[in-house]
Design an enzyme around this catalytic site. Structure first.
Site, mmCIF file in Angstrom:
data_model
loop_
_atom_site.group_PDB
_atom_site.id
_atom_site.type_symbol
_atom_site.label_atom_id
_atom_site.label_comp_id
_atom_site.label_asym_id
_atom_site.label_seq_id
_atom_site.Cartn_x
_atom_site.Cartn_y
_atom_site.Cartn_z
ATOM 1 N N GLY A 15 0.924 -1.166 -0.029
ATOM 2 C CA GLY A 15 -0.254 0.184 0.014
ATOM 3 C C GLY A 15 0.958 1.519 0.017
ATOM 4 N N ASN A 17 1.321 3.015 -2.705
ATOM 5 C CA ASN A 17 0.434 4.062 -3.294
ATOM 6 C C ASN A 17 -0.623 4.646 -2.601
ATOM 7 O OD1 ASN A 17 1.526 4.359 -6.356
ATOM 8 N ND2 ASN A 17 1.915 2.268 -5.915
ATOM 9 N N ASN A 122 -6.168 2.519 -12.699
ATOM 10 C CA ASN A 122 -5.085 1.543 -12.434
ATOM 11 C C ASN A 122 -3.680 2.457 -12.526
ATOM 12 O OD1 ASN A 122 -3.874 -0.909 -11.485
ATOM 13 N ND2 ASN A 122 -3.314 -1.185 -13.773
ATOM 14 N N HIS A 124 0.178 1.293 -13.259
ATOM 15 C CA HIS A 124 0.740 0.298 -13.660
ATOM 16 C C HIS A 124 2.401 0.839 -13.833
ATOM 17 C CE1 HIS A 124 1.981 -3.700 -15.783
ATOM 18 N NE2 HIS A 124 2.649 -2.815 -16.479
ATOM 19 N N ASP A 165 -4.725 -4.041 -18.410
ATOM 20 C CA ASP A 165 -3.758 -2.634 -18.795
ATOM 21 C C ASP A 165 -4.177 -2.196 -20.126
ATOM 22 O OD1 ASP A 165 -2.196 -3.154 -16.446
ATOM 23 O OD2 ASP A 165 -1.001 -4.563 -17.286
ATOM 24 N N GLU A 195 5.564 6.681 -9.587
ATOM 25 C CA GLU A 195 3.963 6.420 -9.246
ATOM 26 C C GLU A 195 3.553 7.122 -8.136
ATOM 27 O OE1 GLU A 195 3.510 1.996 -8.346
ATOM 28 O OE2 GLU A 195 5.305 1.690 -9.370
HETATM 29 C C1 GRF Z 1 2.874 -0.990 -7.763
HETATM 30 O O1 GRF Z 1 4.107 -0.890 -8.362
HETATM 31 C C2 GRF Z 1 1.775 -0.580 -8.627
HETATM 32 O O2 GRF Z 1 2.374 0.094 -9.781
HETATM 33 C C3 GRF Z 1 1.352 -2.097 -9.080
HETATM 34 O O3 GRF Z 1 1.627 -2.776 -7.829
HETATM 35 C C4 GRF Z 1 2.417 -2.243 -6.991
HETATM 36 C C5 GRF Z 1 1.902 -1.816 -5.611
HETATM 37 O O4 GRF Z 1 2.486 -1.359 -4.634
HETATM 38 N N1 GRF Z 1 0.409 -2.223 -9.802
HETATM 39 P P1 GRF Z 1 2.029 -0.913 -3.473
HETATM 40 O O5 GRF Z 1 0.944 -1.902 -2.777
HETATM 41 O O6 GRF Z 1 1.423 0.479 -3.582
HETATM 42 O O7 GRF Z 1 3.159 -0.753 -2.429
#
Ligand code: GRF
Length: 216
Positions: A15, A17, A122, A124, A165, A195
């Protein structure tokens, strides 16, 4: 008329992100949206703890029998067949406008995606259309980028449709590949430089435009 969109974040893992989105809301980068709900398909996802710490409703919706959440998040058991209907109910009950997939490791069906058409995004960790689609998840994405010898990778925020995607691209940010990179170091740089910036910015942009009745 709504002044903010109600956002649900779907997660499966650490988590980071999600944390970036929480921090962006706290710092005012996200002004036009409010995170109302975090749902994980894994009861032990650390993302649930991040949500709880931020005072956000956190639910594990899991097919695993007898699963418990270490951080005390609510656990709802479901079956493979009921997962999407149960998720849909959680989202509808909370009047969710925008669904953010942030490391959510489960593919959503065409029916589900159509219920929230153009309302699921999403992140990616590559520059789509490179290193994306079925089988490209986690470190595999960065391993493939390094094996190809690309000098630039990055991250993409896109709408979710029935093709993995494959939905319309919302935003991209490039990140340099450096000499001696491993999949882990490249993954970390893409998270830090792309990200965690791109996802909150995209949420704000979409939410602002929808609240003010524009489309992107
Ligand atoms: C990230 O690299 C995101 O781009 C991908 O999965 C990963 C999740 O990481 N879809 P986190 O759980 O947000 O640390």
């Amino acid at each position: 008329m709504k002044t903010k969109l109600n956002v649900a974040v779907l997660v499966s893992g650490g988590g980071t992100n999600l944390q970036a989105i929480i921090d962006a809301e706290a710092s005012g980068i996200i002004k036009s949206a409010e995170i109302k709900l975090v749902v994980s398909n894994k009861a032990n996802a650390y993302a649930l703890e991040r949500a709880m710490n931020a005072g956000i409703e956190a639910i594990a919706l899991t097919k695993k029998k007898g699963a418990v959440s270490d951080c005390g998040a609510e656990v709802i058991e479901c079956t493979k067949e009921s997962f999407e209907a149960d998720l849909l109910k959680l989202l509808k009950d909370r009047d969710i406008d925008l669904i953010v997939l942030a490391g959510f490791m489960s593919i959503l069906s065409e029916d589900f995606v159509n219920e929230y058409k153009d309302c699921i995004i999403n992140i990616h960790p590559s520059l789509i259309p490179s290193f994306c689609g079925e089988g490209f998840y986690g470190l595999k994405i960065h391993e493939a980028a390094l094996a190809k010898g690309v000098k630039v990778s990055g991250a993409t925020v896109h709408f979710v449709n029935e093709i993995p995607d494959g939905g319309k691209i919302i935003a991209q940010k490039a990140v340099n590949v450096e000499e001696g990179d491993t999949a882990e170091t490249l993954q970390k740089r893409i998270m830090e430089q792309a990200e965690w910036i791109l996802l909150p910015e995209s949420i704000e942009r979409i939410s602002y435009e929808r609240v003010h009745n524009k489309t992107i």
